[in-house]
Structures are given as structure tokens and as C-alpha cells.
Design a protein around this motif. Structure first.
Motif, mmCIF file in Angstrom:
data_model
loop_
_atom_site.group_PDB
_atom_site.id
_atom_site.type_symbol
_atom_site.label_atom_id
_atom_site.label_comp_id
_atom_site.label_asym_id
_atom_site.label_seq_id
_atom_site.Cartn_x
_atom_site.Cartn_y
_atom_site.Cartn_z
ATOM 1 N N ARG A 11 -8.873 17.298 5.709
ATOM 2 C CA ARG A 11 -7.987 16.553 4.809
ATOM 3 C C ARG A 11 -7.303 15.411 5.550
ATOM 4 O O ARG A 11 -7.181 14.310 5.024
ATOM 5 N N TRP A 12 -6.842 15.686 6.763
ATOM 6 C CA TRP A 12 -6.188 14.647 7.554
ATOM 7 C C TRP A 12 -7.166 13.517 7.843
ATOM 8 O O TRP A 12 -6.814 12.342 7.738
ATOM 9 N N LEU A 13 -8.389 13.866 8.178
ATOM 10 C CA LEU A 13 -9.404 12.861 8.475
ATOM 11 C C LEU A 13 -9.715 12.019 7.241
ATOM 12 O O LEU A 13 -9.774 10.787 7.322
ATOM 13 N N ILE A 14 -9.874 12.655 6.102
ATOM 14 C CA ILE A 14 -10.163 11.924 4.853
ATOM 15 C C ILE A 14 -9.003 11.008 4.498
ATOM 16 O O ILE A 14 -9.205 9.843 4.141
ATOM 17 N N LEU A 15 -7.761 11.502 4.577
ATOM 18 C CA LEU A 15 -6.598 10.680 4.259
ATOM 19 C C LEU A 15 -6.452 9.515 5.230
ATOM 20 O O LEU A 15 -6.126 8.395 4.824
ATOM 21 N N PHE B 32 -9.245 2.248 5.287
ATOM 22 C CA PHE B 32 -10.100 1.387 4.469
ATOM 23 C C PHE B 32 -9.293 0.572 3.473
ATOM 24 O O PHE B 32 -9.582 -0.605 3.241
ATOM 25 N N ILE B 33 -8.273 1.157 2.871
ATOM 26 C CA ILE B 33 -7.436 0.403 1.936
ATOM 27 C C ILE B 33 -6.730 -0.737 2.665
ATOM 28 O O ILE B 33 -6.698 -1.876 2.187
ATOM 29 N N ALA B 34 -6.155 -0.456 3.830
ATOM 30 C CA ALA B 34 -5.482 -1.505 4.600
ATOM 31 C C ALA B 34 -6.479 -2.568 5.065
ATOM 32 O O ALA B 34 -6.182 -3.766 5.037
ATOM 33 N N TYR C 270 -6.543 -6.497 4.058
ATOM 34 C CA TYR C 270 -6.565 -7.557 5.074
ATOM 35 C C TYR C 270 -7.691 -8.542 4.794
ATOM 36 O O TYR C 270 -7.508 -9.747 4.876
ATOM 37 N N LEU C 271 -8.860 -8.041 4.430
ATOM 38 C CA LEU C 271 -9.990 -8.926 4.138
ATOM 39 C C LEU C 271 -9.724 -9.792 2.911
ATOM 40 O O LEU C 271 -10.192 -10.926 2.838
ATOM 41 N N SER C 272 -8.948 -9.277 1.955
ATOM 42 C CA SER C 272 -8.671 -10.056 0.751
ATOM 43 C C SER C 272 -7.688 -11.186 1.009
ATOM 44 O O SER C 272 -7.585 -12.112 0.208
ATOM 45 N N THR C 273 -6.954 -11.153 2.134
ATOM 46 C CA THR C 273 -6.011 -12.222 2.445
ATOM 47 C C THR C 273 -6.696 -13.435 3.073
ATOM 48 O O THR C 273 -6.097 -14.495 3.154
ATOM 49 N N ALA D 218 -1.045 -3.955 0.730
ATOM 50 C CA ALA D 218 -1.785 -3.003 -0.107
ATOM 51 C C ALA D 218 -0.834 -2.259 -1.034
ATOM 52 O O ALA D 218 -1.126 -2.076 -2.221
ATOM 53 N N LEU D 219 0.294 -1.832 -0.513
ATOM 54 C CA LEU D 219 1.272 -1.119 -1.332
ATOM 55 C C LEU D 219 1.775 -2.001 -2.465
ATOM 56 O O LEU D 219 1.864 -1.571 -3.613
#
Length: 75
Positions: free
Chosen positions: A3-7, A13-15, A19-22, A37-38
Motif C-alpha cells: 500500500r505504501w509503495l502504491i501510494l 506520478f501525479i506530481a 510538472y510536465l503540464s507546466t 497538483a493539489l
């Protein structure tokens, strides 16, 4: 452990995608990418956290001569 690894990977990936979208040419700053992202994915949470901070600091503002009133409306 899994679970820790998945989170952790999901947060990374979200961060990273944020970053890529900026389209920035500078190397990524993880804290800044996480904040962007938040703000872009969960704006309601950002506003709620801001209102909680304001409500927490109302007594400080009143002692400095400011009067803050917060009212919410349903849209």
C-alpha cells in the motif's frame, strides 16, 4: 508495504504529470509540483484548508483590529 509503495508511486506520478503540464524548463521542484497538483485537481480541499486557517486565526486578526466574517453559500 505494498500500500505504501502504491501510494508513493501514485503521488510521484501525479506530481510528475503536473510538472510536465507546466512546460517549465527548470528542474522539477517536488513541493511546488505537489502544490500545483493539489490546486488543480482538488480546488475544494484548498479552499477548505484556507477557510480553516482563517477561522483559526480570527482571534489574532481581531486583536490587531481586523474583523473577519466568513459566510458560505450553496451554489
Amino acid at each position: 508495504m505494498y500500500r505504501w509503495l502504491i501510494l508513493s508511486l501514485t503521488a510521484y506520478f501525479i506530481a510528475h504529470w503536473t510538472y510536465l503540464s507546466t512546460h517549465s524548463l527548470l528542474p522539477p521542484d517536488c513541493g511546488e509540483a505537489a502544490q500545483i497538483a493539489l490546486e488543480s485537481i482538488f480546488p475544494k480541499i484548498v479552499v477548505s484548508l484556507l477557510l480553516l486557517d482563517i477561522e483559526r486565526l480570527i482571534s489574532l486578526a481581531r486583536s490587531s483590529g481586523f474583523d473577519i466574517h466568513i459566510s458560505r453559500c450553496k451554489i
